[in-house]
Design a protein around this motif. Structure first.
Motif, PDB file in Angstrom:
ATOM      1  N   GLN A  77     -37.192 -31.525 -28.023  1.00 34.06           N
ATOM      2  CA  GLN A  77     -37.096 -32.386 -29.217  1.00 34.06           C
ATOM      3  C   GLN A  77     -37.582 -31.614 -30.444  1.00 34.06           C
TER       4      GLN A  77
ATOM      5  N   VAL B  70     -38.461 -40.584 -28.430  1.00 36.34           N
ATOM      6  CA  VAL B  70     -37.511 -40.377 -27.329  1.00 36.34           C
ATOM      7  C   VAL B  70     -38.205 -40.248 -25.974  1.00 36.34           C
TER       8      VAL B  70
ATOM      9  N   LEU C 270     -34.708 -42.769 -24.565  1.00 35.32           N
ATOM     10  CA  LEU C 270     -33.741 -41.829 -25.172  1.00 35.32           C
ATOM     11  C   LEU C 270     -32.824 -42.501 -26.186  1.00 35.32           C
TER      12      LEU C 270
ATOM     13  N   CYS D  25     -33.163 -41.793 -29.949  1.00 37.78           N
ATOM     14  CA  CYS D  25     -32.565 -40.618 -30.617  1.00 37.78           C
ATOM     15  C   CYS D  25     -31.489 -41.074 -31.600  1.00 37.78           C
TER      16      CYS D  25
ATOM     17  N   ILE E 242     -31.084 -32.714 -27.901  1.00 38.93           N
ATOM     18  CA  ILE E 242     -31.131 -34.015 -27.216  1.00 38.93           C
ATOM     19  C   ILE E 242     -29.837 -34.784 -27.486  1.00 38.93           C
TER      20      ILE E 242
ATOM     21  N   ILE F 159     -27.458 -36.068 -24.415  1.00 39.27           N
ATOM     22  CA  ILE F 159     -27.103 -37.485 -24.250  1.00 39.27           C
ATOM     23  C   ILE F 159     -25.570 -37.632 -24.228  1.00 39.27           C
TER      24      ILE F 159
ATOM     25  N   LEU G 241     -35.747 -37.520 -19.576  1.00 46.61           N
ATOM     26  CA  LEU G 241     -36.672 -36.596 -20.231  1.00 46.61           C
ATOM     27  C   LEU G 241     -37.911 -36.516 -19.349  1.00 46.61           C
TER      28      LEU G 241
END
Ligand code: SF4
Length: 147
Positions: free
Chosen positions: A37, A45, A49, A52, A60, A64, A76
């Motif tokens: 990150q 996050v 997540l 984000c 990231i 995703i 994560l």
């Protein structure tokens, strides 16, 4: 020790390639560390997540999007024990794990015999800060399991 970590990871990956283990997308997990990150990002996050904003300042967003594109799990790794629980869960048959070689080696040893393709991270700012990853390597690893 770094040399041994790198060797361990490359031998693991060679064995995974030779074994040609396949699994369906619903049984595949992408696992990555918090240090990817962007250090200036305030989004929580670690907790979720979905926090984000997908600004693209760190990978990231891309990870995703890969998980959505391929329909695979994504997580994560907030700590060794929690990450290990996720990796060892019965629904997970294959893992694409991103981390430094030292973390990868210890994770691979702890999670054995789970099939894990290890993707070493990039560390342009040193360990544990604003780390990066080649997305082509992540994509290749995912496709090895799915194709
Ligand atoms: S992509 Fe942007 S919003 Fe998402 S974690 Fe990285 S820096 Fe934060």
């Amino acid at each position: 020790m770094e040399f041994i970590d790198k060797k361990f990871v490359s031998i693991n990956n060679l064995m995974v390639k030779l074994r040609k283990k396949k699994c369906s997308s619903k049984n595949l997990l992408i696992l990555f560390p918090h240090c990817i990150q962007h250090s200036a990002c305030k989004q929580n996050v670690k907790n979720d997540l979905n926090e984000c904003k997908r600004c693209g300042k760190c990978k990231i967003k891309d990870l995703i999007e890969f998980s959505e594109e391929y329909g695979v799990h994504i997580s994560l790794a907030t700590g060794g024990r929690i990450a290990l629980q996720k990796v060892k869960s019965a629904e997970i048959h294959g893992v694409v794990a991103i981390a430094c070689e030292k973390e990868l080696r210890t994770g691979l040893m702890a999670a054995a015999p789970k099939t894990i393709f290890a993707v070493p991270n990039l560390r342009p700012h040193g360990y544990c800060k604003d780390t990066d990853v080649y997305m082509d390597e992540v994509k290749e690893a995912i496709e090895k399991f799915l194709k």
